[in-house]
Write an enzyme that holds these catalytic residues in place. Structure first.
Site, PDB file in Angstrom:
ATOM      1  N   ASP A 301       4.267 -10.329   0.057  1.00 58.25           N
ATOM      2  CA  ASP A 301       4.101  -9.420   1.203  1.00 58.25           C
ATOM      3  C   ASP A 301       5.421  -8.763   1.561  1.00 58.25           C
ATOM      4  O   ASP A 301       6.200  -9.325   2.305  1.00 58.25           O
ATOM      5  CB  ASP A 301       3.560 -10.207   2.389  1.00 58.25           C
ATOM      6  CG  ASP A 301       3.296  -9.335   3.600  1.00 58.25           C
ATOM      7  OD1 ASP A 301       3.316  -8.102   3.469  1.00 58.25           O
ATOM      8  OD2 ASP A 301       3.074  -9.897   4.687  1.00 58.25           O
ATOM      9  N   GLU A 333       6.961  -2.218   8.725  1.00 55.55           N
ATOM     10  CA  GLU A 333       5.518  -2.500   8.730  1.00 55.55           C
ATOM     11  C   GLU A 333       5.237  -3.757   9.532  1.00 55.55           C
ATOM     12  O   GLU A 333       4.309  -3.816  10.327  1.00 55.55           O
ATOM     13  CB  GLU A 333       4.998  -2.669   7.300  1.00 55.55           C
ATOM     14  CG  GLU A 333       3.472  -2.698   7.181  1.00 55.55           C
ATOM     15  CD  GLU A 333       2.822  -4.072   7.297  1.00 55.55           C
ATOM     16  OE1 GLU A 333       1.593  -4.138   7.318  1.00 55.55           O
ATOM     17  OE2 GLU A 333       3.534  -5.089   7.387  1.00 55.55           O
ATOM     18  N   GLU A 334       6.075  -4.764   9.319  1.00 56.23           N
ATOM     19  CA  GLU A 334       5.828  -6.065   9.945  1.00 56.23           C
ATOM     20  C   GLU A 334       6.063  -6.038  11.453  1.00 56.23           C
ATOM     21  O   GLU A 334       5.626  -6.936  12.162  1.00 56.23           O
ATOM     22  CB  GLU A 334       6.712  -7.143   9.296  1.00 56.23           C
ATOM     23  CG  GLU A 334       6.474  -7.327   7.793  1.00 56.23           C
ATOM     24  CD  GLU A 334       5.124  -7.955   7.463  1.00 56.23           C
ATOM     25  OE1 GLU A 334       4.297  -8.137   8.375  1.00 56.23           O
ATOM     26  OE2 GLU A 334       4.913  -8.249   6.272  1.00 56.23           O
ATOM     27  N   ASP A 362      -0.639  -3.080  -0.075  1.00 58.79           N
ATOM     28  CA  ASP A 362       0.057  -4.134   0.658  1.00 58.79           C
ATOM     29  C   ASP A 362      -0.532  -5.481   0.260  1.00 58.79           C
ATOM     30  O   ASP A 362      -1.653  -5.793   0.636  1.00 58.79           O
ATOM     31  CB  ASP A 362      -0.125  -3.867   2.162  1.00 58.79           C
ATOM     32  CG  ASP A 362       0.727  -4.792   3.015  1.00 58.79           C
ATOM     33  OD1 ASP A 362       1.477  -5.605   2.460  1.00 58.79           O
ATOM     34  OD2 ASP A 362       0.618  -4.680   4.252  1.00 58.79           O
TER      35      ASP A 362
HETATM   36 ZN   LIG Z   1       2.456  -6.608   4.443  1.00 59.08          ZN
END
Ligand SMILES: [Zn+2]
Ligand SMILES: *[C@@H]1O[C@H](CO)[C@@H](O)[C@H](O)[C@H]1NC(C)=O
Ligand SMILES: *[C@@H]1O[C@H](CO)[C@@H](O)[C@H](O)[C@H]1NC(C)=O
Length: 522
Positions: A301, A333-334, A362
């Protein structure tokens, strides 16, 4: 309590750490040398020498060994953060993240001018919660502070009576005068946590406690920080019930709340690369995210997605394309899909129209994987073309001889900004913290009752957290998607410039996303 982050480790943009990037130990499988020493313009040179791309020829370039070598590079990059964090990570603001971005740029810039590589800096909101405590009545409650929550006043404990807010707390009228100076107890539902916290703050509450409307704990995010947000917790319904009963019976309930947190704005950046060749009015766009969570190196990830893109970008440079291909490596993104949203909301109408499709990649190699297709459909009001893209993935998996499932298109990754901007979007994934069902074990093998990615958002998301077979299958499907749309958009609806009316209508009918990235928002 979690004290995991050292804010002094934040680096201003531009203070890049490049040492590991120029290290000869970083493998560069499949790289072409720059063309160099040539008086022909690069575009003409590239064009004249290369075969036309299509789905099958690009898929044929995928080699598991190339992907795994890149994963090793990425893990070494994550380790650059060890000094500051005590473990490998590529969280935004860390040296490991800056080095990830540089790695991507360096590979792209080594392809003989095949791509125009740009970076898009933006301010990112990044929150850290160091410590928290909640007491309602005479009981300490296990509350989860919402991400991006402000601290309690002076980062100290506040003592106050507990007041149940009327209705669902989505309207300012739900907050009576008695909320002033109180801990507001609010039901989950109908509107985002951020709205409830804002309303509670406006009414003078010293803290907000949102209780779940279904079984289980409640951990979410306030989304974008707002001026009136107050320190906000999520709690379980069964922790709230006895308190609500006492309040309903007219009894007084006292409580205390404490959150020590910080919300910082840091500079980070997206990387966007577009083929020099191909019709620049008609682009297929795809993205993965370059950042990880703070807890670990983020090899699945989203190392798996972002490295798949990088490897395909390298392989694509051996071909000529009819349509422009635009790759993105999103940052933040996180922290709530920050980079992709920044990008999508800063597109001019003219630029928006050039993006025929956006494909989100993703997490493509979860060890307890399912082959998942985002169920983007016309019926859900997703932009026209999203369903056609979903159908392309169905055919793609069938062609690769594997089973697949559909998953909700509910806001968990970087497609959100594109859908909201009216751009058709979709994607595939192999699963995060969801639980694999026995039916899925029939379809894919693996272990029922366990997470698709057992190391999701943890330190163990390292080189051992990759399924090579799944990664290879998905990289082939990603390559097919690039090859196919680089060749032709036949069968896909044209994009048009939206009128202001259409845009207003779209905003009014906007999807109520349940998630913003990995966090619940309502
Ligand atoms: Zn991700
Ligand atoms: C996909 O979405 C459509 C439209 O909302 C829905 O009818 C269908 O049941 C969904 N399919 C799955 C497998 O979730
Ligand atoms: C697909 O699922 C079926 C069960 O529905 C199973 O028998 C088959 O082996 C699966 N195919 C693959 C390639 O795993």
């Amino acid at each position: 309590m979690y004290v995991k982050f050292n804010p002094s480790a934040l680096l201003p943009l531009g203070l890049l750490v490049g040492s590991a990037l120029s290290s000869p130990t970083f493998s560069q499988p499949g790289h072409q040398q720059p063309l160099g020493g040539d008086d022909v313009s690069p575009a003409i040179h590239i064009h004249s020498k290369k075969p036309s791309v299509d789905a099958e020829s690009l898929a044929g370039t995928i080699k598991t060994s190339h992907l795994l070598n890149r994963a090793k590079d990425l893990y070494a990059i994550a380790k650059i953060s060890e000094h500051d964090f005590g473990h490998p990570t590529r969280v935004i603001g860390s040296k490991g993240h800056f080095a990830t971005v540089e790695y991507v740029q360096r590979v792209l810039n080594s392809l003989g001018g095949y791509y125009t590589v740009k970076e898009q800096p933006f301010p990112a909101v990044s929150g850290y919660i160091y410590e928290s405590k909640l007491v309602l009545g005479d009981k300490a409650i296990h509350g989860s502070p919402m991400s991006l929550t402000p601290p309690t006043k002076n980062k100290d404990t506040v003592f106050a009576k507990v007041v149940a807010v009327k209705g669902d707390g989505c309207d300012e009228e739900d907050y009576g005068d008695d909320v002033d100076g109180a801990i507001a107890l609010i039901k989950r539902g109908r509107c985002p946590f951020g709205t409830k916290s804002e309303n509670a703050g406006k009414a003078g509450a010293v803290a907000a406690v949102i209780y779940n409307n279904e079984a289980g704990g409640l951990s979410g995010t306030l989304g974008t920080p707002l001026e009136h947000h107050v320190a906000t917790f999520g709690i379980r319904l069964d922790d709230a019930t006895p308190i609500l009963e006492k309040l309903a019976a007219g009894e007084e309930v006292d409580g205390s709340a404490y959150i020590n947190s910080e919300v910082n704005i840091i500079r980070t950046k997206n990387v966007v690369a577009q083929t020099v060749l191909g019709d620049p009015e008609n682009c297929v766009m795809l993205g993965g995210h370059s950042d990880s969570v703070e807890e670990g190196p983020g090899i699945n990830d989203d190392g798996s997605g972002s490295l798949t893109l990088l490897e395909i970008a390298v392989q694509l440079s051996k071909f000529s394309v009819n349509n422009c291909v635009r790759f993105a490596w999103w940052s933040g993104e996180e922290e709530g899909l920050l980079g992709s949203n920044w990008y999508a909301t800063h597109l001019s109408d003219e630029e928006n129209r050039k993006i025929r499709l956006f494909m989100d990649y993703d997490m493509l190699a979860s060890v307890n994987f399912a082959y998942q297709i985002y169920n983007a459909t016309d019926a859900e009001g997703d932009p026209k073309g999203s369903e056609e893209l979903r159908n392309f993935y169905i055919e793609g998996y069938k062609g690769l001889g594997v089973n697949f499932t559909f998953i909700p298109f509910d806001g968990r990754s970087d497609y959100v900004g594109f859908i909201e901007a009216g751009i058709p979007a979709g994607g595939i994934a192999t699963g995060a913290e969801g639980i694999k069902t026995p039916e899925e074990v029939e379809l894919f093998g693996g272990k029922a009752g366990e997470w698709y990615d057992p190391c999701y958002h943890q330190l163990c998301d390292d080189l051992t957290n990759l399924d090579e077979v799944a990664w290879n299958v998905n990289a082939k499907l990603v390559a097919k998607s690039v090859g196919k749309f680089a060749e032709s958009f036949e069968g896909f609806p044209e994009r048009v410039l939206d009128s202001d009316e259409v845009k207003a209508e779209r905003a009014a009918n906007a999807k109520r996303w349940k998630y913003r990235g990995n966090k619940l928002v309502m």
